[in-house]
Scaffold this motif. Structure first.
Motif, PDB file in Angstrom:
ATOM      1  N   PHE A   1       0.744  -1.099  -0.002  1.00 10.82           N
ATOM      2  CA  PHE A   1       0.142   0.048  -0.028  1.00 10.82           C
ATOM      3  C   PHE A   1       0.916   1.151  -0.197  1.00 10.82           C
ATOM      4  N   HIS A   2       0.535   2.341  -0.709  1.00  9.98           N
ATOM      5  CA  HIS A   2       1.198   3.568  -1.052  1.00  9.98           C
ATOM      6  C   HIS A   2       0.575   4.725  -0.554  1.00  9.98           C
ATOM      7  N   GLY A   3      -0.371   4.683   0.328  1.00 12.40           N
ATOM      8  CA  GLY A   3      -1.105   5.652   0.723  1.00 12.40           C
ATOM      9  C   GLY A   3      -0.501   6.773   1.687  1.00 12.40           C
ATOM     10  N   SER A   4      -1.091   7.784   2.352  1.00  9.57           N
ATOM     11  CA  SER A   4      -0.320   8.756   3.163  1.00  9.57           C
ATOM     12  C   SER A   4      -1.390   9.274   4.419  1.00  9.57           C
ATOM     13  N   TRP A   5      -0.798   9.743   5.217  1.00  5.81           N
ATOM     14  CA  TRP A   5      -1.337  10.210   6.569  1.00  5.81           C
ATOM     15  C   TRP A   5      -1.984  11.489   6.173  1.00  5.81           C
ATOM     16  N   HIS A   6      -3.323  11.867   6.886  1.00  4.64           N
ATOM     17  CA  HIS A   6      -3.525  13.087   6.755  1.00  4.64           C
ATOM     18  C   HIS A   6      -4.167  13.480   8.175  1.00  4.64           C
ATOM     19  N   PRO A   7      -4.194  14.625   8.554  1.00  5.04           N
ATOM     20  CA  PRO A   7      -4.865  15.304   9.801  1.00  5.04           C
ATOM     21  C   PRO A   7      -6.155  15.041   9.566  1.00  5.04           C
ATOM     22  N   CYS A   8      -6.879  14.718  10.905  1.00  2.00           N
ATOM     23  CA  CYS A   8      -8.432  14.563  10.833  1.00  2.00           C
ATOM     24  C   CYS A   8      -8.640  14.874  12.547  1.00  2.00           C
ATOM     25  N   SER A   9      -9.952  15.114  12.470  1.00  2.00           N
ATOM     26  CA  SER A   9     -10.648  15.244  13.795  1.00  2.00           C
ATOM     27  C   SER A   9     -12.186  15.095  13.875  1.00  2.00           C
ATOM     28  N   GLY A  10     -12.498  14.390  14.993  1.00  2.00           N
ATOM     29  CA  GLY A  10     -13.950  13.884  15.023  1.00  2.00           C
ATOM     30  C   GLY A  10     -14.527  13.155  13.777  1.00  2.00           C
TER      31      GLY A  10
ATOM     32  N   PHE B   1     -14.036   9.586  17.094  1.00  2.00           N
ATOM     33  CA  PHE B   1     -12.906   9.323  17.770  1.00  2.00           C
ATOM     34  C   PHE B   1     -12.041   8.139  16.784  1.00  2.00           C
ATOM     35  N   LEU B   2     -10.707   8.648  17.169  1.00  2.00           N
ATOM     36  CA  LEU B   2      -9.652   7.453  16.742  1.00  2.00           C
ATOM     37  C   LEU B   2      -9.645   6.614  18.010  1.00  2.00           C
ATOM     38  N   TYR B   3      -9.547   5.083  18.281  1.00  2.00           N
ATOM     39  CA  TYR B   3      -9.513   4.590  19.225  1.00  2.00           C
ATOM     40  C   TYR B   3      -8.293   3.625  18.788  1.00  2.00           C
ATOM     41  N   ILE B   4      -7.411   3.676  19.995  1.00  2.00           N
ATOM     42  CA  ILE B   4      -6.047   2.513  19.949  1.00  2.00           C
ATOM     43  C   ILE B   4      -6.158   1.725  20.938  1.00  2.00           C
ATOM     44  N   PRO B   5      -5.465   0.617  20.706  1.00  2.00           N
ATOM     45  CA  PRO B   5      -5.303  -0.377  21.820  1.00  2.00           C
ATOM     46  C   PRO B   5      -3.897   0.080  22.482  1.00  2.00           C
ATOM     47  N   PHE B   6      -3.963   0.154  23.799  1.00  2.00           N
ATOM     48  CA  PHE B   6      -2.661   0.747  24.431  1.00  2.00           C
ATOM     49  C   PHE B   6      -2.590  -0.012  25.551  1.00  2.00           C
ATOM     50  N   TYR B   7      -1.594  -0.836  26.006  1.00  2.00           N
ATOM     51  CA  TYR B   7      -1.242  -1.604  27.282  1.00  2.00           C
ATOM     52  C   TYR B   7      -2.746  -2.151  28.204  1.00  2.00           C
ATOM     53  N   GLY B   8      -3.610  -2.704  27.434  1.00  2.00           N
ATOM     54  CA  GLY B   8      -4.652  -3.339  28.177  1.00  2.00           C
ATOM     55  C   GLY B   8      -5.932  -2.097  28.006  1.00  2.00           C
ATOM     56  N   GLU B   9      -5.614  -1.172  27.733  1.00  2.00           N
ATOM     57  CA  GLU B   9      -6.910  -0.236  27.327  1.00  2.00           C
ATOM     58  C   GLU B   9      -7.167   0.175  26.044  1.00  2.00           C
ATOM     59  N   GLU B  10      -8.600   0.578  25.829  1.00  2.00           N
ATOM     60  CA  GLU B  10      -8.839   1.437  24.545  1.00  2.00           C
ATOM     61  C   GLU B  10      -8.986   2.899  24.935  1.00  2.00           C
ATOM     62  N   LEU B  11      -8.008   3.361  24.341  1.00  2.00           N
ATOM     63  CA  LEU B  11      -7.946   5.050  24.542  1.00  2.00           C
ATOM     64  C   LEU B  11      -8.548   5.856  23.116  1.00  2.00           C
ATOM     65  N   SER B  12      -9.314   6.907  23.529  1.00  2.00           N
ATOM     66  CA  SER B  12      -9.840   7.478  22.540  1.00  2.00           C
ATOM     67  C   SER B  12      -9.388   9.030  22.376  1.00  2.00           C
ATOM     68  N   PHE B  13      -9.087   9.384  20.950  1.00  2.00           N
ATOM     69  CA  PHE B  13      -8.468  10.696  20.477  1.00  2.00           C
ATOM     70  C   PHE B  13      -9.562  11.244  19.513  1.00  2.00           C
ATOM     71  N   SER B  14      -9.668  12.774  19.800  1.00  2.00           N
ATOM     72  CA  SER B  14     -10.637  13.300  18.775  1.00  2.00           C
ATOM     73  C   SER B  14      -9.623  14.213  17.724  1.00  2.00           C
ATOM     74  N   ILE B  15      -8.432  14.278  17.806  1.00  2.00           N
ATOM     75  CA  ILE B  15      -7.569  14.844  17.143  1.00  2.00           C
ATOM     76  C   ILE B  15      -6.399  13.852  16.602  1.00  2.00           C
ATOM     77  N   PHE B  16      -6.333  13.380  15.441  1.00  2.00           N
ATOM     78  CA  PHE B  16      -5.309  12.170  14.897  1.00  2.00           C
ATOM     79  C   PHE B  16      -5.152  12.373  13.377  1.00  2.00           C
ATOM     80  N   GLU B  17      -4.523  11.412  12.949  1.00  2.00           N
ATOM     81  CA  GLU B  17      -4.178  11.266  11.477  1.00  2.00           C
ATOM     82  C   GLU B  17      -5.016  10.019  11.013  1.00  2.00           C
ATOM     83  N   ILE B  18      -5.364   9.963   9.626  1.00  2.00           N
ATOM     84  CA  ILE B  18      -6.087   9.223   9.169  1.00  2.00           C
ATOM     85  C   ILE B  18      -5.573   8.529   7.873  1.00  2.00           C
TER      86      ILE B  18
END
Length: 153
Positions: free
Chosen positions: A83-92, A133-150
């Motif tokens: 895959f040769h895509g790219s990351w873009h800023p995103c929110s909500g 939100f973006l949800y990430i798996p992180f050391y036993g938890e699911e953390l949420s972020f409203s500002i991320f890259e997509i």
């Protein structure tokens, strides 16, 4: 290659998902992040009736997907490859039209791949537009972020 979900409204899939298990990383695997200098690969896996984007570190011999507040281990998964895509800023819920569909929730909502820097890692997870939100798996938890890259084409 395992079965692919139908992605409504998406005219042509340009990504390739390769079935793997137990920490296996196929040739051409897409690196989406890093943890302590180790590449973090973009995966997706079936879990509790959903096809969820998540992460894989080869050293851990399993992938992880965020679901129901937890960091859930998966031993069978698909790896994004060639895959040769790219990351873009995103929110909500402002999902760009060229964002890569990578899964579906249990009720059929399309999920996307996102990433964020958290606690010194660049961690990959799922973007769920209806929740904003973006949800990430992180050391036993699911953390949420409203500002991320997509991930986009």
């Amino acid at each position: 290659m395992s079965r692919r979900p139908v992605m409504p409204g998406h005219r042509h899939n340009k990504e390739c998902w390769i079935a793997a298990r137990d920490g296996e990383v196929p040739p051409g695997a897409f690196i989406g992040g890093e943890d302590n200098g180790e590449p973090m690969y973009v995966i997706r896996a079936y879990y509790e009736g959903s096809l969820l984007p998540g992460k894989l570190l080869e050293s851990q011999e399993q992938g992880y997907v965020p679901w129901a507040g937890s960091d859930n281990a998966v031993f069978e998964y698909e790896v994004l490859c060639d895959f040769h895509g790219s990351w873009h800023p995103c929110s909500g819920d402002n999902i760009p039209p060229n964002a890569v569909p990578a899964g579906t929730s249990g009720d059929g909502e399309i999920l996307y791949v996102g990433r964020v820097v958290h606690d010194g890692t660049l961690t990959v997870g799922k973007v769920q537009p209806s929740l904003g939100f973006l949800y990430i798996p992180f050391y036993g938890e699911e953390l949420s972020f409203s500002i991320f890259e997509i991930l986009c084409y």
